[in-house]
Design a protein around this motif. Structure first.
Motif, PDB file in Angstrom:
ATOM      1  N   GLU A  16       0.868  -1.188   0.000  1.00  0.00           N
ATOM      2  CA  GLU A  16       0.000   0.000   0.000  1.00  0.00           C
ATOM      3  C   GLU A  16       0.902   1.233   0.000  1.00  0.00           C
ATOM      4  O   GLU A  16       1.720   1.380   0.903  1.00  0.00           O
ATOM      5  CB  GLU A  16      -0.911  -0.016   1.230  1.00  0.00           C
ATOM      6  CG  GLU A  16      -2.013   1.009   1.196  1.00  0.00           C
ATOM      7  CD  GLU A  16      -3.044   0.744   0.090  1.00  0.00           C
ATOM      8  OE1 GLU A  16      -3.584   1.740  -0.422  1.00  0.00           O
ATOM      9  OE2 GLU A  16      -3.296  -0.429  -0.260  1.00  0.00           O
ATOM     10  N   PRO A  17       0.818   2.089  -1.014  1.00  0.00           N
ATOM     11  CA  PRO A  17      -0.122   2.004  -2.136  1.00  0.00           C
ATOM     12  C   PRO A  17       0.250   0.902  -3.119  1.00  0.00           C
ATOM     13  O   PRO A  17       1.305   0.284  -3.001  1.00  0.00           O
ATOM     14  CB  PRO A  17       0.032   3.383  -2.790  1.00  0.00           C
ATOM     15  CG  PRO A  17       1.453   3.757  -2.518  1.00  0.00           C
ATOM     16  CD  PRO A  17       1.724   3.258  -1.129  1.00  0.00           C
ATOM     17  N   HIS A  18      -0.627   0.676  -4.072  1.00  0.00           N
ATOM     18  CA  HIS A  18      -0.334  -0.232  -5.176  1.00  0.00           C
ATOM     19  C   HIS A  18       0.941   0.273  -5.857  1.00  0.00           C
ATOM     20  O   HIS A  18       1.108   1.480  -6.073  1.00  0.00           O
ATOM     21  CB  HIS A  18      -1.500  -0.208  -6.167  1.00  0.00           C
ATOM     22  CG  HIS A  18      -1.485  -1.287  -7.191  1.00  0.00           C
ATOM     23  ND1 HIS A  18      -0.497  -1.381  -8.154  1.00  0.00           N
ATOM     24  CD2 HIS A  18      -2.340  -2.320  -7.428  1.00  0.00           C
ATOM     25  CE1 HIS A  18      -0.747  -2.414  -8.935  1.00  0.00           C
ATOM     26  NE2 HIS A  18      -1.859  -3.000  -8.512  1.00  0.00           N
ATOM     27  N   PRO A  19       1.900  -0.602  -6.189  1.00  0.00           N
ATOM     28  CA  PRO A  19       3.137  -0.130  -6.849  1.00  0.00           C
ATOM     29  C   PRO A  19       2.888   0.736  -8.074  1.00  0.00           C
ATOM     30  O   PRO A  19       3.612   1.712  -8.311  1.00  0.00           O
ATOM     31  CB  PRO A  19       3.845  -1.443  -7.212  1.00  0.00           C
ATOM     32  CG  PRO A  19       3.392  -2.404  -6.153  1.00  0.00           C
ATOM     33  CD  PRO A  19       1.964  -2.043  -5.886  1.00  0.00           C
ATOM     34  N   PHE A  34       4.391   4.568  -8.902  1.00  0.00           N
ATOM     35  CA  PHE A  34       5.137   4.987 -10.089  1.00  0.00           C
ATOM     36  C   PHE A  34       4.356   6.025 -10.902  1.00  0.00           C
ATOM     37  O   PHE A  34       4.956   6.905 -11.528  1.00  0.00           O
ATOM     38  CB  PHE A  34       5.496   3.774 -10.939  1.00  0.00           C
ATOM     39  CG  PHE A  34       6.575   2.918 -10.321  1.00  0.00           C
ATOM     40  CD1 PHE A  34       7.856   3.420 -10.151  1.00  0.00           C
ATOM     41  CD2 PHE A  34       6.301   1.628  -9.890  1.00  0.00           C
ATOM     42  CE1 PHE A  34       8.860   2.644  -9.575  1.00  0.00           C
ATOM     43  CE2 PHE A  34       7.288   0.845  -9.309  1.00  0.00           C
ATOM     44  CZ  PHE A  34       8.572   1.362  -9.147  1.00  0.00           C
ATOM     45  N   ALA A  35       3.026   5.956 -10.896  1.00  0.00           N
ATOM     46  CA  ALA A  35       2.231   6.985 -11.562  1.00  0.00           C
ATOM     47  C   ALA A  35       2.468   8.342 -10.924  1.00  0.00           C
ATOM     48  O   ALA A  35       2.557   9.367 -11.605  1.00  0.00           O
ATOM     49  CB  ALA A  35       0.751   6.623 -11.514  1.00  0.00           C
ATOM     50  N   LEU A  75      -1.557   6.343 -15.411  1.00  0.00           N
ATOM     51  CA  LEU A  75      -0.892   5.042 -15.279  1.00  0.00           C
ATOM     52  C   LEU A  75      -1.369   4.265 -14.057  1.00  0.00           C
ATOM     53  O   LEU A  75      -1.130   3.061 -13.958  1.00  0.00           O
ATOM     54  CB  LEU A  75       0.622   5.231 -15.194  1.00  0.00           C
ATOM     55  CG  LEU A  75       1.307   5.850 -16.424  1.00  0.00           C
ATOM     56  CD1 LEU A  75       2.804   5.997 -16.169  1.00  0.00           C
ATOM     57  CD2 LEU A  75       1.045   5.021 -17.671  1.00  0.00           C
ATOM     58  N   ALA A  76      -2.030   4.943 -13.117  1.00  0.00           N
ATOM     59  CA  ALA A  76      -2.510   4.263 -11.912  1.00  0.00           C
ATOM     60  C   ALA A  76      -3.701   3.383 -12.262  1.00  0.00           C
ATOM     61  O   ALA A  76      -4.596   3.801 -13.002  1.00  0.00           O
ATOM     62  CB  ALA A  76      -2.909   5.291 -10.860  1.00  0.00           C
ATOM     63  N   PRO A  77      -3.745   2.161 -11.747  1.00  0.00           N
ATOM     64  CA  PRO A  77      -4.897   1.296 -12.035  1.00  0.00           C
ATOM     65  C   PRO A  77      -6.117   1.751 -11.252  1.00  0.00           C
ATOM     66  O   PRO A  77      -5.999   2.275 -10.135  1.00  0.00           O
ATOM     67  CB  PRO A  77      -4.420  -0.081 -11.551  1.00  0.00           C
ATOM     68  CG  PRO A  77      -3.457   0.234 -10.447  1.00  0.00           C
ATOM     69  CD  PRO A  77      -2.768   1.518 -10.858  1.00  0.00           C
ATOM     70  N   ALA A  78      -7.289   1.563 -11.826  1.00  0.00           N
ATOM     71  CA  ALA A  78      -8.515   1.761 -11.056  1.00  0.00           C
ATOM     72  C   ALA A  78      -8.515   0.759  -9.902  1.00  0.00           C
ATOM     73  O   ALA A  78      -8.080  -0.383 -10.064  1.00  0.00           O
ATOM     74  CB  ALA A  78      -9.734   1.566 -11.945  1.00  0.00           C
ATOM     75  N   ARG A  79      -8.971   1.197  -8.749  1.00  0.00           N
ATOM     76  CA  ARG A  79      -8.930   0.346  -7.556  1.00  0.00           C
ATOM     77  C   ARG A  79     -10.262  -0.379  -7.368  1.00  0.00           C
ATOM     78  O   ARG A  79     -11.319   0.255  -7.342  1.00  0.00           O
ATOM     79  CB  ARG A  79      -8.605   1.198  -6.328  1.00  0.00           C
ATOM     80  CG  ARG A  79      -8.382   0.402  -5.042  1.00  0.00           C
ATOM     81  CD  ARG A  79      -7.136  -0.466  -5.099  1.00  0.00           C
ATOM     82  NE  ARG A  79      -5.931   0.322  -5.208  1.00  0.00           N
ATOM     83  CZ  ARG A  79      -5.225   0.749  -4.151  1.00  0.00           C
ATOM     84  NH1 ARG A  79      -5.622   0.480  -2.922  1.00  0.00           N
ATOM     85  NH2 ARG A  79      -4.123   1.440  -4.349  1.00  0.00           N
TER      86      ARG A  79
END
Length: 349
Positions: free
Chosen positions: A54-57, A61-62, A70-74
């Motif tokens: 946490e957070p998502h890697p 990087f985003a 670039l961040a994925p939808a959660r």
């Protein structure tokens, strides 16, 4: 289930059987992996353990690259992830903060410092696409070689498929983005749900429609904050609400940023799940729900969020949503019960 932020804590297991991943959604593929992990842990007489981040890697990087796209939808917040891991029988979860130090750690140092010295691994189970360490340089072959040298077993699990479709967090995100809630439920092994504490809002729902025939005391809502800025689902949904005592309550909910409201709203700028129960429990009164932890199952998408031209139009829109949700429930399309069997590790469909 014991939960630790990092691994430098008293009470953490001295040895474990471990799996590593983001586990966003804890879908049926994850569930099959966790069933196998629990079996291997029991065989070795150690705790089963999940190492997650946490957070998502990709969130990290985003942010570093200033490219939020670039961040994925959660799919789910950390609370929902931990709840599902517990339901799957995991004995210990370690949440590592994904930061610059972890991003820069070499695969060799990750194995030595985190897996061996930090968690005392006896067995490590990973997916078929597992990569780790700086620039994702570590892979299954490197981990397996380290296991042979350091005395822990390493195993790899192939993709889990349902009707020929690989079950993945990406597939769940796609189903939710399309508003295909039955498809999401098939991939998750349960209806998609969001849980959290009921928080205060502007209390505008008490005023909206209060004078409208059949609206009673207005469209009061249960407000839950979704802790990530980019939810995988959004829009207006027919829902079931659990946690208010008694049977689940049908309702209609808005998941999103409420484009018709003033940005100065107390929850302005935050993603909120606002749920109106179609029949408000009389014993709750106006204030009785605040602070309660509720779980809202999103069963059927009615439409995307809409921006209404004024409060009268908003009131009429909500009234129509309530009528449409009642019609959907009356048609008997809601699942008879929402708990589905979790797949064993050997299951293949």
């Amino acid at each position: 289930m014991k939960i630790f932020r990092g691994f430098h804590h008293p009470g953490i297991a001295g040895a474990c059987a471990l799996t590593i991943g983001n586990f966003d959604g804890v879908h049926r593929g994850h569930q099959a992996m966790l069933a196998l992990l629990n079996n291997e842990a029991a065989h070795r007489g150690v705790d089963s353990c999940v190492l997650t981040f946490e957070p998502h890697p990709r969130d990290y990087f985003a942010g570093v690259r200033h490219k939020p796209e670039l961040a994925p939808a959660r799919i789910g917040a950390l609370r929902d992830k931990l709840t599902e891991l517990k339901r799957c029988g995991v004995q210990q979860t370690v949440v590592l903060p994904f930061d610059a130090a972890l991003a820069a750690q070499s695969p060799e140092d990750f194995i030595e410092e985190v897996l061996v010295r930090g968690l005392g691994v006896r067995y490590v189970l990973v997916g078929d696409d597992f990569r780790f360490g700086r620039q994702r340089a570590g892979d299954y072959a490197m981990l397996d070689a380290a296991g042979q040298a350091r005395g822990f077993d390493v195993a790899r699990m192939n993709s889990y498929e349902v009707h020929g479709l690989r079950v993945s967090s990406s597939a769940v995100r796609q189903a939710l983005a399309q508003g295909d809630m039955p498809a999401a439920a098939r991939l998750l092994g349960r209806p998609y749900a969001i849980s959290g504490h009921v928080v205060h809002g502007r209390k505008l729902g008490r005023e909206l429609g209060a004078a409208r025939a059949g609206a009673g005391n207005g469209f009061r809502t249960l407000n839950l904050r979704f802790s990530h800025w980019k939810p995988a689902a959004s829009g207006i949904f027919a829902v079931l609400v659990h946690g208010l005592g008694g049977a689940p309550l049908p309702g209609v909910a808005n998941l999103g940023v409420r484009p018709s409201l003033d940005p100065q709203d107390v929850n302005g700028g935050r993603v909120l799940l606002e749920t109106h129960c179609l029949q408000w429990p009389a014993d709750l009164g106006l204030e009785g729900a605040y602070g309660k932890i509720v779980r809202v199952e999103l069963l059927h998408k009615l439409h995307d969020e809409l921006k209404y031209d004024g409060l009268d139009a908003l009131t009429a829109g909500i009234a129509k949503d309530c009528a449409d949700a009642r019609a959907w429930f009356a048609a008997g399309q809601a699942p008879a019960h929402t708990a589905t069997r979790r797949p064993a590790a050997r299951d293949r469909i």
